[in-house]
Structures are given as C-alpha cells and as structure tokens.
Design an enzyme around this catalytic site. Sequence first.
Site, PDB file in Angstrom:
ATOM      1  N   LYS A  35       0.846  -1.204   0.000  1.00 11.98           N
ATOM      2  CA  LYS A  35       0.000   0.000   0.000  1.00 11.98           C
ATOM      3  C   LYS A  35       0.880   1.252   0.000  1.00 11.98           C
ATOM      4  CE  LYS A  35      -3.879   0.258   2.640  1.00 11.98           C
ATOM      5  NZ  LYS A  35      -4.609   0.376   3.927  1.00 11.98           N
ATOM      6  N   PHE A 152     -16.553  12.117  10.801  1.00 16.39           N
ATOM      7  CA  PHE A 152     -17.925  12.099  10.281  1.00 16.39           C
ATOM      8  C   PHE A 152     -17.888  12.213   8.756  1.00 16.39           C
ATOM      9  CE2 PHE A 152     -18.074  14.015  14.558  1.00 16.39           C
ATOM     10  CZ  PHE A 152     -18.874  13.073  15.190  1.00 16.39           C
ATOM     11  N   LEU A 153     -16.963  11.467   8.152  1.00 18.52           N
ATOM     12  CA  LEU A 153     -16.776  11.557   6.700  1.00 18.52           C
ATOM     13  C   LEU A 153     -17.691  10.579   5.975  1.00 18.52           C
ATOM     14  CD1 LEU A 153     -12.860  11.439   6.689  1.00 18.52           C
ATOM     15  CD2 LEU A 153     -14.336  13.456   6.880  1.00 18.52           C
ATOM     16  N   ARG A 154     -18.343  11.068   4.931  1.00 13.99           N
ATOM     17  CA  ARG A 154     -19.124  10.160   4.086  1.00 13.99           C
ATOM     18  C   ARG A 154     -18.265   9.727   2.931  1.00 13.99           C
ATOM     19  NH1 ARG A 154     -23.451  14.092   2.245  1.00 13.99           N
ATOM     20  NH2 ARG A 154     -21.588  15.346   2.574  1.00 13.99           N
ATOM     21  N   ASN A 211     -24.268   7.908  14.132  1.00 13.95           N
ATOM     22  CA  ASN A 211     -24.527   6.915  13.086  1.00 13.95           C
ATOM     23  C   ASN A 211     -25.809   6.134  13.354  1.00 13.95           C
ATOM     24  OD1 ASN A 211     -22.459   7.629  11.451  1.00 13.95           O
ATOM     25  ND2 ASN A 211     -21.193   5.819  11.810  1.00 13.95           N
ATOM     26  N   PHE A 252     -31.264  12.569   4.921  1.00 11.44           N
ATOM     27  CA  PHE A 252     -31.335  11.160   5.309  1.00 11.44           C
ATOM     28  C   PHE A 252     -32.766  10.659   5.437  1.00 11.44           C
ATOM     29  CE2 PHE A 252     -27.144   9.224   5.935  1.00 11.44           C
ATOM     30  CZ  PHE A 252     -26.424  10.279   5.410  1.00 11.44           C
ATOM     31  N   HIS A 254     -34.244   9.678   2.412  1.00 11.79           N
ATOM     32  CA  HIS A 254     -34.487   9.069   1.103  1.00 11.79           C
ATOM     33  C   HIS A 254     -34.764   7.594   1.303  1.00 11.79           C
ATOM     34  CE1 HIS A 254     -33.287  12.696  -0.881  1.00 11.79           C
ATOM     35  NE2 HIS A 254     -32.173  12.702  -0.188  1.00 11.79           N
ATOM     36  N   CYS A 263     -19.982   1.535   7.725  1.00 17.28           N
ATOM     37  CA  CYS A 263     -20.162   2.245   9.002  1.00 17.28           C
ATOM     38  C   CYS A 263     -21.473   1.909   9.706  1.00 17.28           C
ATOM     39  CB  CYS A 263     -20.082   3.739   8.757  1.00 17.28           C
ATOM     40  SG  CYS A 263     -18.571   4.191   7.901  1.00 17.28           S
TER      41      CYS A 263
HETATM   42  C1  UGA Z   1     -21.729   7.375   7.219  1.00 15.85           C
HETATM   43  C2  UGA Z   1     -22.091   8.741   7.840  1.00 15.85           C
HETATM   44  O1  UGA Z   1     -22.976   9.449   6.976  1.00 15.85           O
HETATM   45  C3  UGA Z   1     -20.842   9.584   8.078  1.00 15.85           C
HETATM   46  O2  UGA Z   1     -21.181  10.776   8.752  1.00 15.85           O
HETATM   47  C4  UGA Z   1     -19.884   8.762   8.954  1.00 15.85           C
HETATM   48  O3  UGA Z   1     -18.677   9.463   9.185  1.00 15.85           O
HETATM   49  C5  UGA Z   1     -19.555   7.466   8.264  1.00 15.85           C
HETATM   50  O4  UGA Z   1     -20.778   6.725   8.054  1.00 15.85           O
HETATM   51  C6  UGA Z   1     -18.612   6.696   9.152  1.00 15.85           C
HETATM   52  O5  UGA Z   1     -18.997   6.309  10.267  1.00 15.85           O
HETATM   53  O6  UGA Z   1     -17.414   6.599   8.817  1.00 15.85           O
HETATM   54  P1  UGA Z   1     -21.200   6.498   4.734  1.00 15.85           P
HETATM   55  O7  UGA Z   1     -21.331   5.126   5.309  1.00 15.85           O
HETATM   56  O8  UGA Z   1     -20.028   6.816   3.880  1.00 15.85           O
HETATM   57  O9  UGA Z   1     -21.182   7.600   5.922  1.00 15.85           O
HETATM   58  O10 UGA Z   1     -22.464   6.755   3.825  1.00 15.85           O
HETATM   59  P2  UGA Z   1     -23.866   7.513   3.915  1.00 15.85           P
HETATM   60  O11 UGA Z   1     -23.894   8.555   2.878  1.00 15.85           O
HETATM   61  O12 UGA Z   1     -24.160   7.927   5.290  1.00 15.85           O
HETATM   62  O13 UGA Z   1     -24.855   6.342   3.475  1.00 15.85           O
HETATM   63  C7  UGA Z   1     -24.992   5.153   4.234  1.00 15.85           C
HETATM   64  C8  UGA Z   1     -26.069   4.285   3.679  1.00 15.85           C
HETATM   65  O14 UGA Z   1     -27.353   4.848   3.918  1.00 15.85           O
HETATM   66  C9  UGA Z   1     -26.010   4.046   2.173  1.00 15.85           C
HETATM   67  O15 UGA Z   1     -26.312   2.702   1.922  1.00 15.85           O
HETATM   68  C10 UGA Z   1     -27.066   4.967   1.608  1.00 15.85           C
HETATM   69  O16 UGA Z   1     -27.582   4.534   0.385  1.00 15.85           O
HETATM   70  C11 UGA Z   1     -28.088   4.904   2.720  1.00 15.85           C
HETATM   71  N1  UGA Z   1     -28.969   6.087   2.763  1.00 15.85           N
HETATM   72  C12 UGA Z   1     -28.482   7.308   3.097  1.00 15.85           C
HETATM   73  C13 UGA Z   1     -30.318   5.946   2.470  1.00 15.85           C
HETATM   74  O17 UGA Z   1     -30.805   4.839   2.163  1.00 15.85           O
HETATM   75  N2  UGA Z   1     -31.128   7.041   2.550  1.00 15.85           N
HETATM   76  C14 UGA Z   1     -30.656   8.272   2.892  1.00 15.85           C
HETATM   77  O18 UGA Z   1     -31.471   9.220   2.958  1.00 15.85           O
HETATM   78  C15 UGA Z   1     -29.306   8.413   3.167  1.00 15.85           C
END
Ligand code: UGA
Length: 436
Positions: A35, A152-154, A211, A252, A254, A263
């Site tokens: 890596k 809190f990164l997406r 989360n 959130f 949707h 996560c």
């Molecule tokens: C999530 C959190 O949003 C971040 O703040 C956090 O830092 C991260 O976990 C972590 O703990 O490291 P992530 O897993 O990258 O981030 O993705 P999200 O965008 O939160 O989506 C998570 C899941 O929820 C996906 O499967 C997405 O499709 C779903 N989702 C999200 C929905 O079905 N509906 C929504 O309205 C939002």
Amino acid sequence: MKIAMVGSGYVGLVSGACFADFGHDVVCIDKDQSKIDRLHEGVMPIYEPGLDALVASNVKAGRLSFTTDLAEGIKGASAIFIAVGTPSRRGDGHADLSFVYAVAREVGESLSNDAVVVTKSTVPVGTGDEVERILKESGTPHRVAVVSNPEFLREGAAIGDFKRPDRIVIGAEDEFGREVMHEVYRPLFLNESPILFTSRRSSELIKYAANAFLATKITFINEMADLCEKVGGNVQDVARGIGLDGRIGGKFLHAGPGYGGSCFPKDTLALLKTAEDYESPVRIVEAVVKVNDLRKRAMGRKVIEALGGADAARGKRAALLGLTFKPNTDDMRDSPAIAIAQTLADAGVSAAAYDPEGMELAKPLMPEVEMVSDPYAAIDGADAVVIVTEWDAFRALDLDRVKALAKAPVLVDLRNIYQPDMVREAGFAYTSVGRS
Ligand code: UGA
C-alpha cells in the site's frame, strides 16, 4: 505542526491529505508495504473523488509523506492519530480493537517526544481509557494525552466533509490534549466550523449515537415507504412534509433498499453490544438493525414480484444497475445488492450487472452474477431492469434504447430516481419505493 497518521486506509488517508492541505507536515504510516509503495507511486488504495489530486499536490509540496516505519514516522509529531480499522469481531458484533491496541503499544514503545495520541478510528466507549493504560504501561518517559476525535466523513464526499464539517468533536481529559487539538484544527477554527470539546467518553459515544440516529432516520422513512405503498401515498411527499420541520430536517430521508456500507451496519451492532455490556438497552437501534437486515432481501422479492411472481420469475433474467452500497465509491461492504442478487439467485432468476466502480470487489461476493462493461450490455435481453444504486450514469438512461434491448419493458427503481409518470408514458411497467 507535525502530525502522524497511523493507518493509511480510508479515514487515515483522507484526514492526512486534508491536514497536509491545511499546511501541517503529515506522515501517513501503514504496515502494508505494498500500500505504501503504491502511494509513493501516486496510486490510491481506495476510490474517493479528488483524493489522488489532493495527495499528489501535497506530496509535491513536501507536506505529505508515507512510511511503514512507525517509530520514524511519529518522531517529532505533536499529534499521533490512530486511524486503523475496527471491524466487527467475528461471531459477536463487538468492535475488534486489536489493531487499535497494537498501535497504542507500538507508539508507547517508540515515542521520542511529548505527544497527544488521538483515536480517530470508531471505538466503543472506554477505549480511550484502555489506550491510556497501554501507553502508561509502556513506561514512556514522555508526556502523553489520549484524546478522542471521531470522524464524520461520508464515502464519496469525504474531502468536502473534512474541510467543511458540520462540527468537530474532541473528547479530551486535560489541557495539554485540548491545546494540541486546538492547534491541529486551527485552520478550521478560522473557517468557523463549530468545535465541541467534551469528555473522552462522551466523544466516543457521540460517534455511535450519530450513526445510529442516521440509520434510524433512514429505517423510519423506509418503513413509511412500505406503508405508503399499502395506503396509496408518496414517500417523497411524506419525507418533504416532515423534513421541512426544522426539528426533523430533510436529510437522510431518502427511502431505498436499506442502508449498507462500512459504518452504519458495523456501528449500530457495536452500539448494541456496548448497551448490552452496560445493561442499558437501546431497543430502537435493535429494531433498526433487524428491520434493515430484512429489507435487503425484501427488495429482491420486489424484483421477483415485478417479474410476475415466483413461478413466472424462474428462468428469467434481471439487469442490476449499480452494486456498491451508494454511488461514488467502490465499496461493496454490506451493500443491499448482495442480498438482492442472492434472493434472485435463490428464486432461479439469473442476473447481469454493471457498476461504474464496484465490479472488481463485487465479483467474489456474487459469483452467480455476470459482470458486464456498460449498463446497456446488462439490459440486453433482460426481463427487468433494476436500479440498485443511484449512480449519475443511470439517471438519464435512453429509455427507447432500454426498451429496444430489454426483453420486457420492466423497470424497478429502488432509489426513486425516475418520475413514475414519465417512465410509464415511455411504456414501462414501473415499480419504485414508497410511491404507489
Ligand atoms: C456514514 C455517515 O454518513 C458519516 O457521517 C460517517 O462518518 C460514516 O458513516 C462513518 O462512520 O465513517 P457512509 O457510510 O459513507 O457515511 O455513507 P452515507 O452517505 O451515510 O450512506 C450510508 C447508507 O445509507 C447508504 O447505503 C445509503 O444509500 C443509505 N442512505 C443514506 C439511504 O438509504 N437514505 C438516505 O437518505 C441516506
């Protein structure tokens, strides 16, 4: 200020590159030689929009470097971040902290100056206390503070989330820890991102609570979607109708095939384990985990329904568009696509799939699915087209072409990215989520 980032995976690499971009001198450390070799060549170990350019420009500016040598990497660092993985422990769902503790031990043995050790990995309440104990046990003569600083990164939006955070949470027990962290995040203070100083245990819990709450919001709207289908409502209107209430908020909400990723599934389970250990049940989260698990296979059954039911579906073929748990990532962990593909295979439905980034990682997880090189190749000869992940590339499919290629004009849109009227006018039998 020199910062050492131990663990150059998703969180470590994004955080390290962003800190370097703010002007800090950052060394990213990882045990995985290949890596680190690839990072030296500018090859990213993960797919994240903008990361390769950010890494390249900071390496060029001399602010970002990579090494496998922890003792050398942490030399002179005022802040040493632990950003290694905390996977679910096999069998019981507890977070596996062995990597975090191993790093703490090695840091204690190698420390050559005063430093703050920061847990950025997602760790259960009390982990900071144990890290502190390990560091003390190492007998280091240097002053060390242990601080919690959850991320809190997406995925897919990580650089923006890091640079323009809603908040920064820092759990510190002493002034030394607070002062150094203040300096680490000074560039963001200037951006006026709120920084919340709490106790270490509160900070550790904030990460899990955030989360779990987001997972609950998603699961709530998913159940409302099911109810909408039964009573004749539209879940997007319901989401907007409640989300405009500032106390609820529109994000959130949707509805879709259930949350996945690295996560929410792991962190909700770990929170349940903490709650169990402390005999303080979090029943809402228990229900969320269960409902979300069941939902993924239910989405597979939705496709089977669209194919005419179990008997008619056997021997038919589905085109799966999108496999990753969400767009702009190659991450397949706990993606609903896996359970959907499995449910289809169990029902004798074959599948071809296309995903812009996820197919390499998806292949071993769904060996029964044929991976193809573009969406229309998947659609060719399919009895139903299923949108599993809302990649931009699927938002404006050429519906005439889809109709010409597919065996039957059946569209199952698990992310509600099409307007029902428009698709039906184009001659499709259209099923979506929570829009009767
Ligand atoms: C999530 C959190 O949003 C971040 O703040 C956090 O830092 C991260 O976990 C972590 O703990 O490291 P992530 O897993 O990258 O981030 O993705 P999200 O965008 O939160 O989506 C998570 C899941 O929820 C996906 O499967 C997405 O499709 C779903 N989702 C999200 C929905 O079905 N509906 C929504 O309205 C939002």
